[in-house]
Motif scaffolding. Structure first.
Motif, PDB file in Angstrom:
ATOM      1  N   VAL A 106      -0.841   9.736   6.211  1.00  9.99           N
ATOM      2  CA  VAL A 106      -0.235   9.673   4.881  1.00  9.99           C
ATOM      3  C   VAL A 106      -0.008   8.206   4.555  1.00  9.99           C
ATOM      4  N   LEU A 107      -0.528   7.758   3.410  1.00 10.98           N
ATOM      5  CA  LEU A 107      -0.343   6.397   2.937  1.00 10.98           C
ATOM      6  C   LEU A 107       0.681   6.427   1.812  1.00 10.98           C
ATOM      7  N   SER A 108       1.775   5.668   1.963  1.00 18.08           N
ATOM      8  CA  SER A 108       2.805   5.575   0.929  1.00 18.08           C
ATOM      9  C   SER A 108       2.889   4.129   0.477  1.00 18.08           C
ATOM     10  N   MET A 109       2.815   3.924  -0.845  1.00 14.52           N
ATOM     11  CA  MET A 109       2.894   2.563  -1.374  1.00 14.52           C
ATOM     12  C   MET A 109       3.306   2.596  -2.837  1.00 14.52           C
ATOM     13  N   TYR A 110       3.915   1.526  -3.268  1.00 11.74           N
ATOM     14  CA  TYR A 110       4.269   1.336  -4.666  1.00 11.74           C
ATOM     15  C   TYR A 110       2.981   1.050  -5.438  1.00 11.74           C
ATOM     16  N   LEU A 111       2.878   1.504  -6.656  1.00  9.90           N
ATOM     17  CA  LEU A 111       1.623   1.349  -7.404  1.00  9.90           C
ATOM     18  C   LEU A 111       1.224  -0.095  -7.701  1.00  9.90           C
ATOM     19  N   HIS A 112       2.147  -1.028  -7.562  1.00 11.39           N
ATOM     20  CA  HIS A 112       1.808  -2.424  -7.843  1.00 11.39           C
ATOM     21  C   HIS A 112       1.600  -3.239  -6.570  1.00 11.39           C
ATOM     22  N   VAL A 113       1.206  -2.590  -5.509  1.00 11.37           N
ATOM     23  CA  VAL A 113       0.915  -3.279  -4.249  1.00 11.37           C
ATOM     24  C   VAL A 113      -0.507  -3.809  -4.288  1.00 11.37           C
ATOM     25  N   GLY A 114      -0.703  -4.984  -3.724  1.00  8.00           N
ATOM     26  CA  GLY A 114      -2.059  -5.524  -3.580  1.00  8.00           C
ATOM     27  C   GLY A 114      -2.676  -5.963  -4.892  1.00  8.00           C
TER      28      GLY A 114
ATOM     29  N   ILE B 244      -5.403  -3.039   1.817  1.00  7.90           N
ATOM     30  CA  ILE B 244      -4.023  -2.564   1.840  1.00  7.90           C
ATOM     31  C   ILE B 244      -3.720  -2.162   3.273  1.00  7.90           C
ATOM     32  N   TYR B 245      -2.606  -2.643   3.805  1.00  5.81           N
ATOM     33  CA  TYR B 245      -2.269  -2.339   5.192  1.00  5.81           C
ATOM     34  C   TYR B 245      -0.750  -2.345   5.369  1.00  5.81           C
ATOM     35  N   GLU B 246      -0.306  -1.619   6.379  1.00  8.43           N
ATOM     36  CA  GLU B 246       1.120  -1.564   6.687  1.00  8.43           C
ATOM     37  C   GLU B 246       1.599  -2.963   7.074  1.00  8.43           C
ATOM     38  N   GLY B 247       2.708  -3.387   6.497  1.00  6.02           N
ATOM     39  CA  GLY B 247       3.253  -4.703   6.782  1.00  6.02           C
ATOM     40  C   GLY B 247       2.739  -5.797   5.866  1.00  6.02           C
ATOM     41  N   MET B 248       1.862  -5.450   4.914  1.00  5.10           N
ATOM     42  CA  MET B 248       1.349  -6.474   3.990  1.00  5.10           C
ATOM     43  C   MET B 248       2.473  -6.978   3.092  1.00  5.10           C
ATOM     44  N   PRO B 249       2.331  -8.178   2.549  1.00  8.00           N
ATOM     45  CA  PRO B 249       3.376  -8.698   1.656  1.00  8.00           C
ATOM     46  C   PRO B 249       3.494  -7.843   0.391  1.00  8.00           C
ATOM     47  N   VAL B 250       4.715  -7.635  -0.050  1.00  6.80           N
ATOM     48  CA  VAL B 250       4.975  -6.941  -1.316  1.00  6.80           C
ATOM     49  C   VAL B 250       5.974  -7.777  -2.114  1.00  6.80           C
TER      50      VAL B 250
ATOM     51  N   GLY C 211      11.891  -6.712  -2.999  1.00  9.59           N
ATOM     52  CA  GLY C 211      12.647  -5.573  -3.500  1.00  9.59           C
ATOM     53  C   GLY C 211      11.831  -4.300  -3.659  1.00  9.59           C
ATOM     54  N   LEU C 212      10.505  -4.400  -3.611  1.00  7.86           N
ATOM     55  CA  LEU C 212       9.680  -3.195  -3.729  1.00  7.86           C
ATOM     56  C   LEU C 212       9.503  -2.552  -2.354  1.00  7.86           C
ATOM     57  N   PRO C 213       9.238  -1.245  -2.329  1.00  7.44           N
ATOM     58  CA  PRO C 213       9.044  -0.565  -1.043  1.00  7.44           C
ATOM     59  C   PRO C 213       7.827  -1.117  -0.302  1.00  7.44           C
ATOM     60  N   GLU C 214       7.922  -1.149   1.016  1.00  2.00           N
ATOM     61  CA  GLU C 214       6.808  -1.614   1.832  1.00  2.00           C
ATOM     62  C   GLU C 214       5.754  -0.518   1.989  1.00  2.00           C
ATOM     63  N   VAL C 215       4.545  -0.918   2.302  1.00  2.00           N
ATOM     64  CA  VAL C 215       3.453   0.019   2.549  1.00  2.00           C
ATOM     65  C   VAL C 215       3.710   0.711   3.889  1.00  2.00           C
ATOM     66  N   LYS C 216       3.554   2.029   3.914  1.00  2.00           N
ATOM     67  CA  LYS C 216       3.734   2.789   5.155  1.00  2.00           C
ATOM     68  C   LYS C 216       2.495   3.645   5.395  1.00  2.00           C
ATOM     69  N   LEU C 217       1.995   3.622   6.610  1.00  2.36           N
ATOM     70  CA  LEU C 217       0.890   4.465   7.027  1.00  2.36           C
ATOM     71  C   LEU C 217       1.405   5.330   8.170  1.00  2.36           C
ATOM     72  N   GLU C 218       1.530   6.625   7.900  1.00  2.00           N
ATOM     73  CA  GLU C 218       2.109   7.533   8.888  1.00  2.00           C
ATOM     74  C   GLU C 218       1.036   8.457   9.441  1.00  2.00           C
ATOM     75  N   PRO C 219       0.709   8.308  10.730  1.00  3.98           N
ATOM     76  CA  PRO C 219      -0.232   9.245  11.341  1.00  3.98           C
ATOM     77  C   PRO C 219       0.337  10.668  11.237  1.00  3.98           C
ATOM     78  N   ARG C 220      -0.519  11.604  10.942  1.00  4.55           N
ATOM     79  CA  ARG C 220      -0.048  12.986  10.814  1.00  4.55           C
ATOM     80  C   ARG C 220      -0.802  13.896  11.771  1.00  4.55           C
ATOM     81  N   GLU C 221      -2.045  14.218  11.464  1.00  7.46           N
ATOM     82  CA  GLU C 221      -2.842  15.035  12.380  1.00  7.46           C
ATOM     83  C   GLU C 221      -3.605  14.108  13.321  1.00  7.46           C
ATOM     84  N   ARG C 222      -3.757  14.524  14.574  1.00  8.50           N
ATOM     85  CA  ARG C 222      -4.492  13.724  15.557  1.00  8.50           C
ATOM     86  C   ARG C 222      -5.288  14.635  16.476  1.00  8.50           C
TER      87      ARG C 222
END
Length: 82
Positions: free
Chosen positions: A42-50, A11-17, A20-31
């Motif tokens: 933070v990883l955000s994705m629709y449950l039917h991704v991948g 699973i990676y940001e920009g992968m095909p979905v 109409g479903l939301p895209e996968v987002k990987l948001e850096p938070r702490e560094r």
């Protein structure tokens, strides 16, 4: 001898979905390089991704949840039982 085939995909940001479903987002938070105590994201994705299996419940009002489907039903056996 059993033979298993890995069918999961990363699973990676920009992968095909599905359209109409939301895209996968990987948001850096702490560094660490910004003074945080760890690296975190933070990883955000629709449950039917991948790679996934739709439970009967997904399509039937009174269908079973995935936890009620025996794992043996996911093992392919050809005509010779392999």
């Amino acid at each position: 001898m059993s033979k298993y085939v890995e069918i999961g995909y990363p699973i990676y940001e920009g992968m095909p979905v599905y359209p109409g479903l939301p895209e996968v987002k990987l948001e850096p938070r702490e560094r660490l390089d910004k003074g945080d105590a760890w690296n975190g994201s933070v990883l955000s994705m629709y449950l039917h991704v991948g790679t996934h299996v739709d439970a009967p419940w997904h399509h039937l009002n009174n269908g079973k949840g995935i936890d009620a489907v025996p794992i043996e039903e996911f093992i392919y056996r050809n005509a010779s039982g392999i």
